[in-house]
Scaffold this motif. Structure first.
Motif, PDB file in Angstrom:
ATOM      1  N   LYS A  12       0.854  51.131  49.977  1.00  0.00           N
ATOM      2  CA  LYS A  12       1.485  52.001  48.978  1.00  0.00           C
ATOM      3  C   LYS A  12       0.633  52.127  47.719  1.00  0.00           C
ATOM      4  CE  LYS A  12       6.315  51.162  50.297  1.00  0.00           C
ATOM      5  NZ  LYS A  12       7.610  50.597  49.843  1.00  0.00           N
ATOM      6  N   ASP A 182       0.636  58.610  45.578  1.00  0.00           N
ATOM      7  CA  ASP A 182       1.580  59.341  46.419  1.00  0.00           C
ATOM      8  C   ASP A 182       1.009  60.704  46.806  1.00  0.00           C
ATOM      9  OD1 ASP A 182       3.551  57.357  46.312  1.00  0.00           O
ATOM     10  OD2 ASP A 182       4.236  58.098  44.361  1.00  0.00           O
ATOM     11  N   LYS A 184       2.496  63.384  47.444  1.00  0.00           N
ATOM     12  CA  LYS A 184       3.182  64.504  46.785  1.00  0.00           C
ATOM     13  C   LYS A 184       2.574  64.840  45.429  1.00  0.00           C
ATOM     14  CE  LYS A 184       6.799  61.501  44.827  1.00  0.00           C
ATOM     15  NZ  LYS A 184       6.234  61.493  43.480  1.00  0.00           N
ATOM     16  N   ARG A 196      -1.046  61.455  53.121  1.00  0.00           N
ATOM     17  CA  ARG A 196       0.320  61.405  53.645  1.00  0.00           C
ATOM     18  C   ARG A 196       0.347  60.769  55.036  1.00  0.00           C
ATOM     19  NH1 ARG A 196       1.310  66.255  53.005  1.00  0.00           N
ATOM     20  NH2 ARG A 196       2.327  66.068  50.972  1.00  0.00           N
ATOM     21  N   TYR A 197      -0.609  61.133  55.866  1.00  0.00           N
ATOM     22  CA  TYR A 197      -0.634  60.579  57.224  1.00  0.00           C
ATOM     23  C   TYR A 197      -0.772  59.057  57.187  1.00  0.00           C
ATOM     24  CZ  TYR A 197      -2.238  59.144  61.797  1.00  0.00           C
ATOM     25  OH  TYR A 197      -2.359  58.474  62.988  1.00  0.00           O
ATOM     26  N   LYS A 199      -0.128  56.940  54.796  1.00  0.00           N
ATOM     27  CA  LYS A 199       0.879  56.205  54.036  1.00  0.00           C
ATOM     28  C   LYS A 199       2.307  56.432  54.513  1.00  0.00           C
ATOM     29  CE  LYS A 199      -1.423  55.539  49.628  1.00  0.00           C
ATOM     30  NZ  LYS A 199      -0.943  54.857  48.437  1.00  0.00           N
ATOM     31  N   GLU A 200       2.562  57.598  55.126  1.00  0.00           N
ATOM     32  CA  GLU A 200       3.959  57.964  55.372  1.00  0.00           C
ATOM     33  C   GLU A 200       4.311  58.140  56.845  1.00  0.00           C
ATOM     34  OE1 GLU A 200       5.029  61.326  52.971  1.00  0.00           O
ATOM     35  OE2 GLU A 200       3.950  60.558  51.214  1.00  0.00           O
ATOM     36  N   THR A 201       3.354  57.965  57.746  1.00  0.00           N
ATOM     37  CA  THR A 201       3.673  58.075  59.167  1.00  0.00           C
ATOM     38  C   THR A 201       3.487  56.722  59.836  1.00  0.00           C
ATOM     39  OG1 THR A 201       1.422  58.606  59.941  1.00  0.00           O
ATOM     40  CG2 THR A 201       2.788  60.440  59.148  1.00  0.00           C
ATOM     41  N   ARG A 205       0.307  54.218  59.098  1.00  0.00           N
ATOM     42  CA  ARG A 205       0.515  52.876  58.559  1.00  0.00           C
ATOM     43  C   ARG A 205       0.008  51.806  59.526  1.00  0.00           C
ATOM     44  NH1 ARG A 205       5.503  55.214  56.475  1.00  0.00           N
ATOM     45  NH2 ARG A 205       6.567  54.568  58.381  1.00  0.00           N
TER      46      ARG A 205
END
Length: 263
Positions: A12, A182, A184, A196-197, A199-201, A205
């Motif tokens: 993160k 982030d 966003k 995003r890929y 950190k958020e999928t 991760r």
């Protein structure tokens, strides 16, 4: 908190200004690398043929280097992008060494020197390396006795000021994105997609957790190696043990022990 939970928390906090995360995010990502190169080189026509992370230039007897991202454009020019957060890693002689290590790999026996392609060593530094408050610092060789005309040897070094935030300048927009944690908050959609890929999928991760585990193992192995070298040096200084005995007791190869003895 177990190790996996700790890793997820670390992920993160990572940013494109962190070299390992930068390499992982842009490994093989041609469009995103094209965007960075066109921005830094102030062009709009660079087409990247291939890009790869963690490219190692080895030397059997001297120091080696590992490039964060290396790209080759459709004209064969090589471009090395390095992330440097620490001021210690931004030294001008480091840039010279990177440039020379790339050069030494470009020609085969019998090739003409004129066949050397242009190379670009790009240091993206978290701090303003030269303190002028400008977006880019271009380093080129010049001929003193010819009114400082360009030497034009094709070797280019560029420092990108990571502190630059003028949002009316393309480099300012690029550098705004690099410290973002982030996706966003990232302005450029290509960079946002890669962040995003990771950190958020689930797949991203998992990829990052594996990378962090590998880094821990490498650090442990490096620590063990340093201990082995220290022990071998003490045994060599004592002068009671054969090379073979030292190698067996420390886990080093016979060649490594011999190198230590020679030094």
């Amino acid at each position: 908190m177990n190790e996996n939970e700790k890793d997820l928390q670390r992920i993160k906090e990572l940013r494109l200004m962190d070299d390992d995360f930068f390499s992982e995010a842009l490994d093989g990502k041609i469009e995103a690398v094209e965007y960075i190169l066109n921005t830094v080189l102030e062009r709009d026509d660079i087409k990247v043929k291939s890009t790869k992370a963690q490219v190692e230039y080895k030397s059997a007897t001297k120091r080696s280097i590992i490039l964060d991202i290396q790209a080759e454009d459709t004209d064969g020019k090589l471009m090395d992008i390095e992330i440097q957060r620490s001021d210690r890693g931004t030294g001008v002689k480091r840039a010279r060494f990177h440039s020379s290590m790339i050069d030494r790999s470009l020609l085969c026996k019998g090739d003409e020197f004129e066949d050397l392609v242009d190379t670009y060593v790009i240091f993206i530094t978290e701090n303003d390396k030269f303190g002028m408050g400008i977006p880019l610092y271009h380093v080129e060789r010049r001929i003193t006795e010819m009114e400082y005309a360009l030497f034009a040897d094709g070797a280019h070094i560029i420092y990108v000021n990571g502190e630059y935030r003028n949002m009316e300048h393309p480099v300012g927009c690029l550098m705004y994105d690099f410290p973002c944690k982030d996706a966003k908050d990232i302005l450029n959609p290509l960079l946002a997609e890669e962040v995003r890929y990771l950190k958020e999928t689930e797949g991203g991760r998992s990829q990052m957790c594996k990378l962090l585990e590998e880094m821990r193992n490498e650090a442990a192995a490096e620590g063990n190696y340093e201990k082995a070298v220290s022990t071998a040096l003490k045994m060599l200084a004592r002068g009671r043990d054969s090379m073979e005995e030292i190698a067996e007791l420390t886990g080093l190869s016979l060649e490594e022990v011999q190198d230590l003895a020679d030094k």
